[in-house]
Design a protein around this motif. Sequence first.
Motif, PDB file in Angstrom:
ATOM      1  N   LEU A  92      -1.648 -61.132  -4.923  1.00 50.90           N
ATOM      2  CA  LEU A  92      -1.150 -62.434  -4.470  1.00 50.90           C
ATOM      3  C   LEU A  92      -2.076 -63.571  -4.895  1.00 50.90           C
ATOM      4  O   LEU A  92      -1.627 -64.691  -5.105  1.00 50.90           O
ATOM      5  CB  LEU A  92      -0.946 -62.426  -2.956  1.00 50.90           C
ATOM      6  N   GLU A  93      -3.348 -63.279  -5.037  1.00 55.09           N
ATOM      7  CA  GLU A  93      -4.286 -64.288  -5.520  1.00 55.09           C
ATOM      8  C   GLU A  93      -4.020 -64.592  -6.997  1.00 55.09           C
ATOM      9  O   GLU A  93      -4.039 -65.741  -7.419  1.00 55.09           O
ATOM     10  CB  GLU A  93      -5.717 -63.791  -5.331  1.00 55.09           C
ATOM     11  N   LYS A  94      -3.762 -63.546  -7.777  1.00 53.97           N
ATOM     12  CA  LYS A  94      -3.507 -63.706  -9.207  1.00 53.97           C
ATOM     13  C   LYS A  94      -2.102 -64.261  -9.474  1.00 53.97           C
ATOM     14  O   LYS A  94      -1.915 -65.101 -10.340  1.00 53.97           O
ATOM     15  CB  LYS A  94      -3.699 -62.351  -9.908  1.00 53.97           C
ATOM     16  N   ILE A 132       3.566 -61.257 -19.123  1.00 59.93           N
ATOM     17  CA  ILE A 132       3.118 -60.576 -17.905  1.00 59.93           C
ATOM     18  C   ILE A 132       2.276 -59.356 -18.267  1.00 59.93           C
ATOM     19  O   ILE A 132       1.242 -59.108 -17.650  1.00 59.93           O
ATOM     20  CB  ILE A 132       4.316 -60.167 -17.022  1.00 59.93           C
ATOM     21  N   ARG A 133       2.697 -58.600 -19.278  1.00 59.14           N
ATOM     22  CA  ARG A 133       1.909 -57.439 -19.707  1.00 59.14           C
ATOM     23  C   ARG A 133       0.499 -57.862 -20.119  1.00 59.14           C
ATOM     24  O   ARG A 133      -0.481 -57.203 -19.792  1.00 59.14           O
ATOM     25  CB  ARG A 133       2.592 -56.740 -20.881  1.00 59.14           C
ATOM     26  N   GLU A 134       0.395 -58.980 -20.840  1.00 60.76           N
ATOM     27  CA  GLU A 134      -0.914 -59.470 -21.277  1.00 60.76           C
ATOM     28  C   GLU A 134      -1.757 -59.910 -20.073  1.00 60.76           C
ATOM     29  O   GLU A 134      -2.946 -59.597 -19.991  1.00 60.76           O
ATOM     30  CB  GLU A 134      -0.757 -60.622 -22.274  1.00 60.76           C
ATOM     31  N   GLU A 135      -1.152 -60.633 -19.143  1.00 67.05           N
ATOM     32  CA  GLU A 135      -1.874 -61.044 -17.926  1.00 67.05           C
ATOM     33  C   GLU A 135      -2.347 -59.826 -17.145  1.00 67.05           C
ATOM     34  O   GLU A 135      -3.470 -59.807 -16.634  1.00 67.05           O
ATOM     35  CB  GLU A 135      -0.980 -61.908 -17.036  1.00 67.05           C
ATOM     36  N   LEU A 136      -1.474 -58.826 -17.045  1.00 71.25           N
ATOM     37  CA  LEU A 136      -1.834 -57.612 -16.323  1.00 71.25           C
ATOM     38  C   LEU A 136      -2.970 -56.879 -17.020  1.00 71.25           C
ATOM     39  O   LEU A 136      -3.905 -56.411 -16.375  1.00 71.25           O
ATOM     40  CB  LEU A 136      -0.609 -56.700 -16.181  1.00 71.25           C
ATOM     41  N   ARG A 137      -2.941 -56.819 -18.337  1.00 72.72           N
ATOM     42  CA  ARG A 137      -4.014 -56.178 -19.110  1.00 72.72           C
ATOM     43  C   ARG A 137      -5.344 -56.893 -18.850  1.00 72.72           C
ATOM     44  O   ARG A 137      -6.366 -56.258 -18.634  1.00 72.72           O
ATOM     45  CB  ARG A 137      -3.657 -56.202 -20.594  1.00 72.72           C
ATOM     46  N   GLU A 138      -5.332 -58.228 -18.838  1.00 70.89           N
ATOM     47  CA  GLU A 138      -6.544 -58.997 -18.563  1.00 70.89           C
ATOM     48  C   GLU A 138      -7.027 -58.765 -17.136  1.00 70.89           C
ATOM     49  O   GLU A 138      -8.227 -58.641 -16.884  1.00 70.89           O
ATOM     50  CB  GLU A 138      -6.288 -60.486 -18.795  1.00 70.89           C
ATOM     51  N   TRP A 139      -6.076 -58.731 -16.193  1.00 74.22           N
ATOM     52  CA  TRP A 139      -6.416 -58.515 -14.787  1.00 74.22           C
ATOM     53  C   TRP A 139      -7.038 -57.135 -14.598  1.00 74.22           C
ATOM     54  O   TRP A 139      -8.028 -56.986 -13.889  1.00 74.22           O
ATOM     55  CB  TRP A 139      -5.156 -58.680 -13.934  1.00 74.22           C
TER      56      TRP A 139
END
Length: 109
Positions: free
Chosen positions: A18-20, A54-61
């Motif tokens: 939820l923060e991300k 979203i996949r890229e953001e998730l990979r970074e996260w």
Amino acid sequence: MKWHHVQENWTAFYEAILEKWPEADESELDEVDGDQRAFIAYLADATGQETSEIREELREWLAGEIPSDVIMDPTHDNHSISLSAKYVNEGEDVYDDDARFGDDDANED
């Protein structure tokens, strides 16, 4: 961290998720139940972004550290303490008592 860390501790990651992604909803996360594909599809829908974004953001996260409040075991805690050394000023001990955190510049009586 790896996705299996997230999946195994799904509800513990809610705060970090939820923060991300503030557009996410906790009740919707319950339905996702740690399924990575469902999570990506849900986030794409909730944020209006493309699935690839979203996949890229998730990979970074996932490249970050596991939040310390998620996994509470001595091995992980010691690892986190060791990693925190980069944030400790020169001359301070990583294992020092933090009771006076923030008052390093105060005069000693």
